[in-house]
Design a protein around this motif. Structure first.
Motif, PDB file in Angstrom:
ATOM      1  N   GLN A  74      -8.134  12.934  21.643  1.00 34.98           N
ATOM      2  CA  GLN A  74      -6.912  13.010  21.998  1.00 34.98           C
ATOM      3  C   GLN A  74      -6.775  12.988  23.547  1.00 34.98           C
ATOM      4  O   GLN A  74      -6.029  12.136  24.170  1.00 34.98           O
ATOM      5  CB  GLN A  74      -5.937  13.767  21.283  1.00 34.98           C
ATOM      6  N   ALA A  75      -7.245  13.897  24.336  1.00 35.59           N
ATOM      7  CA  ALA A  75      -7.548  14.099  25.823  1.00 35.59           C
ATOM      8  C   ALA A  75      -7.915  12.819  26.134  1.00 35.59           C
ATOM      9  O   ALA A  75      -7.662  12.623  27.427  1.00 35.59           O
ATOM     10  CB  ALA A  75      -8.073  15.363  25.784  1.00 35.59           C
ATOM     11  N   GLU A  76      -9.071  12.350  25.726  1.00 34.94           N
ATOM     12  CA  GLU A  76      -9.683  10.937  25.975  1.00 34.94           C
ATOM     13  C   GLU A  76      -8.926   9.943  26.160  1.00 34.94           C
ATOM     14  O   GLU A  76      -9.129   8.943  27.005  1.00 34.94           O
ATOM     15  CB  GLU A  76     -11.198  11.017  25.634  1.00 34.94           C
ATOM     16  N   ARG A  77      -8.011   9.945  25.255  1.00 37.82           N
ATOM     17  CA  ARG A  77      -7.358   8.773  25.429  1.00 37.82           C
ATOM     18  C   ARG A  77      -6.154   8.807  26.501  1.00 37.82           C
ATOM     19  O   ARG A  77      -5.328   7.749  26.655  1.00 37.82           O
ATOM     20  CB  ARG A  77      -6.626   8.539  23.816  1.00 37.82           C
ATOM     21  N   LEU A  78      -5.768   9.919  26.937  1.00 34.43           N
ATOM     22  CA  LEU A  78      -4.727  10.021  28.112  1.00 34.43           C
ATOM     23  C   LEU A  78      -5.299  10.054  29.289  1.00 34.43           C
ATOM     24  O   LEU A  78      -4.721   9.523  30.288  1.00 34.43           O
ATOM     25  CB  LEU A  78      -4.047  11.496  27.585  1.00 34.43           C
ATOM     26  N   VAL A  79      -6.563  10.564  29.686  1.00 34.29           N
ATOM     27  CA  VAL A  79      -6.973  10.735  30.886  1.00 34.29           C
ATOM     28  C   VAL A  79      -8.446  10.238  30.966  1.00 34.29           C
ATOM     29  O   VAL A  79      -9.006  10.274  29.958  1.00 34.29           O
ATOM     30  CB  VAL A  79      -6.943  12.303  31.510  1.00 34.29           C
ATOM     31  N   ASP A  80      -8.797  10.119  32.336  1.00 36.19           N
ATOM     32  CA  ASP A  80     -10.171   9.676  32.583  1.00 36.19           C
ATOM     33  C   ASP A  80     -10.947  10.798  32.920  1.00 36.19           C
ATOM     34  O   ASP A  80     -10.587  11.898  33.762  1.00 36.19           O
ATOM     35  CB  ASP A  80     -10.246   8.717  33.704  1.00 36.19           C
ATOM     36  N   MET A  81     -11.960  11.297  32.162  1.00 36.74           N
ATOM     37  CA  MET A  81     -12.661  12.433  32.228  1.00 36.74           C
ATOM     38  C   MET A  81     -14.103  12.238  32.803  1.00 36.74           C
ATOM     39  O   MET A  81     -14.862  11.375  32.161  1.00 36.74           O
ATOM     40  CB  MET A  81     -12.863  13.173  30.701  1.00 36.74           C
ATOM     41  N   ASP A  82     -14.486  12.888  33.754  1.00 38.03           N
ATOM     42  CA  ASP A  82     -15.649  13.016  34.443  1.00 38.03           C
ATOM     43  C   ASP A  82     -16.484  14.066  33.694  1.00 38.03           C
ATOM     44  O   ASP A  82     -16.201  14.786  32.981  1.00 38.03           O
ATOM     45  CB  ASP A  82     -15.632  12.914  35.864  1.00 38.03           C
ATOM     46  N   GLU A  83     -17.946  14.098  34.478  1.00 36.82           N
ATOM     47  CA  GLU A  83     -18.602  15.186  34.237  1.00 36.82           C
ATOM     48  C   GLU A  83     -18.178  16.580  34.348  1.00 36.82           C
ATOM     49  O   GLU A  83     -18.346  17.369  33.409  1.00 36.82           O
ATOM     50  CB  GLU A  83     -20.355  14.858  34.732  1.00 36.82           C
ATOM     51  N   ARG A  84     -17.631  16.555  35.317  1.00 38.46           N
ATOM     52  CA  ARG A  84     -16.998  18.133  35.853  1.00 38.46           C
ATOM     53  C   ARG A  84     -16.111  18.363  34.663  1.00 38.46           C
ATOM     54  O   ARG A  84     -16.070  19.464  34.217  1.00 38.46           O
ATOM     55  CB  ARG A  84     -16.375  17.912  37.140  1.00 38.46           C
ATOM     56  N   ALA A  85     -15.099  17.432  34.272  1.00 36.97           N
ATOM     57  CA  ALA A  85     -14.245  17.930  33.295  1.00 36.97           C
ATOM     58  C   ALA A  85     -14.997  18.013  32.147  1.00 36.97           C
ATOM     59  O   ALA A  85     -14.384  19.179  31.285  1.00 36.97           O
ATOM     60  CB  ALA A  85     -13.058  16.466  33.182  1.00 36.97           C
ATOM     61  N   ALA A  86     -15.944  17.315  31.626  1.00 36.41           N
ATOM     62  CA  ALA A  86     -16.725  17.689  30.507  1.00 36.41           C
ATOM     63  C   ALA A  86     -17.006  19.101  30.438  1.00 36.41           C
ATOM     64  O   ALA A  86     -17.146  19.873  29.341  1.00 36.41           O
ATOM     65  CB  ALA A  86     -17.640  16.761  30.336  1.00 36.41           C
ATOM     66  N   GLY A  87     -17.739  19.453  31.630  1.00 37.62           N
ATOM     67  CA  GLY A  87     -18.130  20.803  31.803  1.00 37.62           C
ATOM     68  C   GLY A  87     -17.153  22.134  31.782  1.00 37.62           C
ATOM     69  O   GLY A  87     -17.516  22.913  30.954  1.00 37.62           O
ATOM     70  N   LEU A  88     -15.916  21.955  32.128  1.00 39.03           N
ATOM     71  CA  LEU A  88     -14.883  22.619  32.182  1.00 39.03           C
ATOM     72  C   LEU A  88     -14.401  22.867  30.544  1.00 39.03           C
ATOM     73  O   LEU A  88     -14.098  23.784  29.876  1.00 39.03           O
ATOM     74  CB  LEU A  88     -13.749  22.180  33.049  1.00 39.03           C
ATOM     75  N   VAL A  89     -14.198  21.511  29.673  1.00 40.93           N
ATOM     76  CA  VAL A  89     -13.988  21.545  28.513  1.00 40.93           C
ATOM     77  C   VAL A  89     -14.999  22.315  27.764  1.00 40.93           C
ATOM     78  O   VAL A  89     -14.566  23.220  26.721  1.00 40.93           O
ATOM     79  CB  VAL A  89     -14.121  20.010  28.003  1.00 40.93           C
ATOM     80  N   ARG A  90     -16.228  22.065  27.954  1.00 37.36           N
ATOM     81  CA  ARG A  90     -17.269  22.768  27.068  1.00 37.36           C
ATOM     82  C   ARG A  90     -16.851  24.363  27.433  1.00 37.36           C
ATOM     83  O   ARG A  90     -17.237  25.183  26.352  1.00 37.36           O
ATOM     84  CB  ARG A  90     -18.616  22.440  27.510  1.00 37.36           C
TER      85      ARG A  90
END
Ligand code: AMP
Ligand code: MG
Length: 314
Positions: A74-90
């Motif tokens: 759902q988040a990925e449908r709203l915003v552009d996530m880069d590697e840094r965002a993916a790291g924070l998500v994890r």
């Protein structure tokens, strides 16, 4: 749902959660428990529902809302996530971390959610009741704190009802919020830098471990209008760093400073954060004309507590 009269208090059981989801799906307003503070939720894809949030809170329409998601897809449908965002998500999701990221043109969000900014603030909360509500709603939920604009944030249903009774459809009673402070907000910039827009339960040092050093923490830019100096106001003068108090002050203690009521007699910052807004609500309700607050060390979670206290005192 528009015109509000009675505000229903719902238990956070299966029936209450289902009722909350029904109200939200129909475009209504429900205050929901989260691990940070209570949020005033509405579906983020409907202009009328989002407008109702601003109206109920008396919130200025230039102050954008945080959107809460059920899952990463759902988040990925709203915003552009880069590697840094993916790291924070994890590392931090679900949890009290909000990321400010470029909003997608096809997000389907009501325009007022971002107040016209090219970015969106997005978070996946950890609170089981909020997660259950999100799982049963048809859209992501916009949810600022469930209190009238500029007043002390709510960490229990009674705090919500103080300023929003009759202005919202329901409050879902999930007990006291465990963290007690609004989420940490981090902005990830296109040029690879990042900013801490609001200190919170996740500390700057923890973010640096993943993002590298923060070049300029805490911008004072209007980009985050919720960060304006005056906020969290208990409606009477607040004096900080008070090791003693006069007879017309309600004294909020910490550690060795006992006060009239203590944030944490043992000097625990975690406990103090969880009890901070309850203390300010008590101070506001006390017969004393003013509030005095014991010194809080500025390390770790203390930085976020002191940020809120400075705004309460401004
Ligand atoms: P609250 O009312 O406690 O939910 O606070 C939401 C905070 O998020 C406010 O300080 C907003 O200014 C901030 N915020 C929301 N969206 C954005 C955004 N796109 N960029 C920067 N800050 C944002
Ligand atoms: Mg707020």
């Amino acid at each position: 749902m528009g015109g509000k009269n009675a505000t229903e208090v719902l238990r956070a059981d299966a029936a209450g959660i289902a009722q909350a989801a029904r109200i939200l799906n129909a475009g209504g307003l429900v205050a929901v428990p989260t691990e940070t503070v209570y949020g005033l939720a509405a579906r983020a894809d409907r202009a009328d529902a989002v407008a109702a949030i601003y109206a109920a809170k008396g919130r200025p329409d230039f102050n954008p809302l945080i959107v809460h998601v059920a899952d990463l897809e759902q988040a990925e449908r709203l915003v552009d996530m880069d590697e840094r965002a993916a790291g924070l998500v994890r590392r931090f999701w679900p949890g009290p971390l909000t990321m400010v990221l470029p909003v997608r043109p096809d997000s389907g969000l009501a325009k007022a959610v971002t107040a016209g900014l090219p970015t969106l603030a997005v978070r996946m909360p950890a609170h089981p009741t909020m997660r259950a509500v999100l799982a049963q709603t048809e859209a992501p939920l916009a949810a600022p704190s469930a209190n009238a604009s500029e007043t002390v944030s709510p960490t229990c249903p009674d705090h919500v009802l103080k300023t929003l009774r009759g202005r919202i459809d329901a409050v879902l009673d999930g007990g006291a919020s465990a963290d007690g402070l609004e989420s940490t907000i981090v902005a990830l910039r296109d040029d690879g830098t990042w900013n801490l827009l609001r200190p919170g339960p996740i500390e700057e040092g923890e973010l640096s471990e993943i993002l590298g050093p923060c070049e300029n923490a805490m911008t004072s830019s209007i980009e985050a209008p919720g960060q304006l100096a005056r906020h969290y106001a208990p409606g009477k003068p607040v004096r900080l760093n008070a090791t003693s108090a006069s007879s017309d002050e309600f004294h909020i203690g910490f550690g060795d400073v006992a006060g009239d009521w203590s944030l944490s007699p043992e000097g625990s910052l975690t406990e103090a954060a969880a009890r901070l807004y309850a203390g300010l609500h008590r101070g506001a309700e006390s017969v004393r004309a003013r509030i005095a607050i014991a010194p809080i060390p500025d390390d770790g979670l203390g930085a976020a507590i002191n940020d809120r206290l400075r705004r309460a005192a401004a």
